[in-house]
Design a protein around this motif. Structure first.
Motif, PDB file in Angstrom:
ATOM      1  N   GLY A  10      -1.311  -4.494  -9.771  1.00 16.21           N
ATOM      2  CA  GLY A  10      -1.112  -3.342  -8.891  1.00 16.21           C
ATOM      3  C   GLY A  10      -1.450  -2.029  -9.544  1.00 16.21           C
ATOM      4  N   ARG A  11      -1.666  -2.019 -10.853  1.00 15.26           N
ATOM      5  CA  ARG A  11      -1.936  -0.759 -11.551  1.00 15.26           C
ATOM      6  C   ARG A  11      -3.286  -0.177 -11.163  1.00 15.26           C
ATOM      7  N   VAL A  12      -4.226  -1.017 -10.850  1.00 16.92           N
ATOM      8  CA  VAL A  12      -5.551  -0.538 -10.462  1.00 16.92           C
ATOM      9  C   VAL A  12      -5.929  -1.213  -9.161  1.00 16.92           C
ATOM     10  N   GLY A  13      -5.923  -0.442  -8.064  1.00 18.63           N
ATOM     11  CA  GLY A  13      -6.241  -1.006  -6.766  1.00 18.63           C
ATOM     12  C   GLY A  13      -7.707  -0.841  -6.425  1.00 18.63           C
ATOM     13  N   THR A  14      -8.069  -1.383  -5.265  1.00 12.79           N
ATOM     14  CA  THR A  14      -9.463  -1.307  -4.846  1.00 12.79           C
ATOM     15  C   THR A  14      -9.778   0.034  -4.216  1.00 12.79           C
ATOM     16  N   ALA A  46       1.504   4.427  -8.889  1.00 15.61           N
ATOM     17  CA  ALA A  46       1.938   3.055  -9.180  1.00 15.61           C
ATOM     18  C   ALA A  46       2.420   2.945 -10.621  1.00 15.61           C
ATOM     19  N   ALA A  47       1.688   3.586 -11.535  1.00 14.06           N
ATOM     20  CA  ALA A  47       2.073   3.546 -12.950  1.00 14.06           C
ATOM     21  C   ALA A  47       3.403   4.262 -13.176  1.00 14.06           C
ATOM     22  N   PHE A  48       3.601   5.407 -12.505  1.00 18.35           N
ATOM     23  CA  PHE A  48       4.869   6.130 -12.648  1.00 18.35           C
ATOM     24  C   PHE A  48       6.037   5.283 -12.123  1.00 18.35           C
ATOM     25  N   LEU A  49       5.810   4.663 -10.976  1.00 18.39           N
ATOM     26  CA  LEU A  49       6.865   3.870 -10.356  1.00 18.39           C
ATOM     27  C   LEU A  49       7.233   2.660 -11.204  1.00 18.39           C
ATOM     28  N   ARG A  69       0.600   3.928   0.961  1.00 18.27           N
ATOM     29  CA  ARG A  69       1.888   3.444   1.464  1.00 18.27           C
ATOM     30  C   ARG A  69       1.908   1.924   1.552  1.00 18.27           C
ATOM     31  N   GLU A  70       0.772   1.349   1.937  1.00 18.55           N
ATOM     32  CA  GLU A  70       0.699  -0.109   1.994  1.00 18.55           C
ATOM     33  C   GLU A  70       0.825  -0.708   0.596  1.00 18.55           C
ATOM     34  N   ARG A  71       0.136  -0.095  -0.348  1.00 14.39           N
ATOM     35  CA  ARG A  71       0.165  -0.581  -1.724  1.00 14.39           C
ATOM     36  C   ARG A  71       1.550  -0.440  -2.355  1.00 14.39           C
ATOM     37  N   LEU A  72       2.248   0.631  -2.027  1.00  6.46           N
ATOM     38  CA  LEU A  72       3.522   0.949  -2.668  1.00  6.46           C
ATOM     39  C   LEU A  72       4.700   0.719  -1.728  1.00  6.46           C
ATOM     40  N   ALA A  73       4.525  -0.176  -0.765  1.00 10.64           N
ATOM     41  CA  ALA A  73       5.532  -0.392   0.270  1.00 10.64           C
ATOM     42  C   ALA A  73       6.878  -0.815  -0.307  1.00 10.64           C
ATOM     43  N   ASP A  74       6.875  -1.676  -1.336  1.00  8.30           N
ATOM     44  CA  ASP A  74       8.146  -2.132  -1.911  1.00  8.30           C
ATOM     45  C   ASP A  74       8.926  -0.986  -2.537  1.00  8.30           C
ATOM     46  N   PHE A  75       8.196  -0.081  -3.198  1.00 10.71           N
ATOM     47  CA  PHE A  75       8.851   1.082  -3.796  1.00 10.71           C
ATOM     48  C   PHE A  75       9.403   2.009  -2.711  1.00 10.71           C
ATOM     49  N   GLU A  76       8.660   2.145  -1.612  1.00 10.77           N
ATOM     50  CA  GLU A  76       9.112   3.006  -0.520  1.00 10.77           C
ATOM     51  C   GLU A  76      10.376   2.430   0.121  1.00 10.77           C
ATOM     52  N   LYS A  77      10.389   1.119   0.321  1.00  6.83           N
ATOM     53  CA  LYS A  77      11.566   0.476   0.904  1.00  6.83           C
ATOM     54  C   LYS A  77      12.790   0.644   0.003  1.00  6.83           C
TER      55      LYS A  77
END
Length: 316
Positions: A10-14, A46-49, A69-77
């Protein structure tokens, strides 16, 4: 609450490869709260989270915001991340309370890889791409309208200031001549005008430089940065760090000068006998010279080649 962890992949997305990530992580290592003013695809965030920080991400591009938001959805939840639609130049309008302060603030002034690669966004000089270049819905006009309506003198000044183009007047004249015959609509129209003035040996570096100048004008980037700098400084907690990645000499100059002024003990005119300014520095410049991407990073991501990182720490 334990921070939610994403897989290492997850650190480097597309959507966007984060530039100067290890250097940014080091600068903001002590932060608990971070404001990522140019969220993009969420690579830096993502790296900060993953380090357990709480992150607020801001972006003016609705599509970039949705991807992050899609990529970081778990952190948002988990309540560790929130995403706000808005321009970093006016973060208060994006929904931040006037009292909110952050231990670290990041501003990555580049265009994301996805924005470049998506032909419909019009940031590229690839054949057939529309002349758009708007980073968000808040831009007043697109690149085609700018090139089709701007006064020749103003266009010449724009190309000279933002592209460092020595033949700016000739190129502006050529663009005006061509648009009178047929309005500019695609990247091909601008590339052909550039080749007509710079010659058949002109190539990708010339196109990139001039397209970047048009993009800066469309999105009012330098004026926005100048407006944002003091506002972001004032959103730092004592000892907080502001890190900025720029890709254009005009951007870097604004950042360098702002950090220098904020780090000075006195800002009164040199010949003034009595100090009437603040009389103390607001903080200190961390990077005396800009940090550039390593050869290995540039080889892996050519868009990091022109990146320049500067950082400043607010006084405690």
């Amino acid at each position: 609450m334990s921070p939610v962890r994403t897989p290492p992949s997850g650190r480097v997305g597309t959507y966007h490869v984060p530039v100067l990530l290890p250097e940014i992580e080091e600068l903001l290592a002590g932060a608990s709260t971070v404001l990522d003013c140019t969220l993009g695809g969420g690579g830096h965030s993502a790296a900060f989270l993953e380090r357990g920080m709480r992150v607020t991400g801001v972006d003016r591009d609705p599509r970039a915001l949705a991807a992050a938001r899609e990529r970081l959805a778990d952190f948002e939840k988990a309540g560790q991340f929130r995403a706000l639609l808005g321009n970093y130049a006016d973060v208060g309008d994006a929904g931040l309370a006037s009292s909110e302060r952050f231990d670290g603030i990041l501003l990555d002034l580049g265009v994301s890889s996805h924005q470049f690669d998506d032909l419909s966004r019009g940031f590229t000089f690839r054949e057939g791409a529309p002349l758009d270049m708007r980073m968000g819905t808040d831009a007043d006009i697109d690149a085609a309208e700018l090139l089709n309506t701007i006064d020749e003198v103003d266009l010449s000044a724009l190309l000279r200031a933002y592209a460092d183009e020595p033949r700016a007047a000739r190129l502006a004249r050529e663009i005006v001549r061509r648009r009178e015959r047929r309005p500019f609509a695609t990247a091909d129209d601008l590339v052909d005008a550039i080749r007509a003035v710079l010659g058949p040996r002109s190539g990708a570096p010339d196109f990139a430089r001039i397209f970047q100048a048009v993009r800066i004008a469309v999105n009012d980037e330098l004026a926005g940065l100048e407006r944002a700098l003091p506002a972001l400084r004032d959103r730092l907690t004592p000892g907080g760090v502001l890190a900025i990645i720029s890709y254009h000499s005009g951007e870097d100059r604004l950042v360098k000068n702002a950090f220098r002024d904020w780090s000075a003990t006195c800002t009164c005119p040199p010949k003034q006998m009595i100090c009437t300014c603040r009389g103390a520095p607001l903080g200190e410049t961390i990077t005396r010279r800009p940090t550039n991407a390593s050869d290995a990073e540039v080889e892996a991501n050519s868009r990091a080649r022109s990146a320049r990182l500067r950082a400043w720490r607010r006084a405690r």
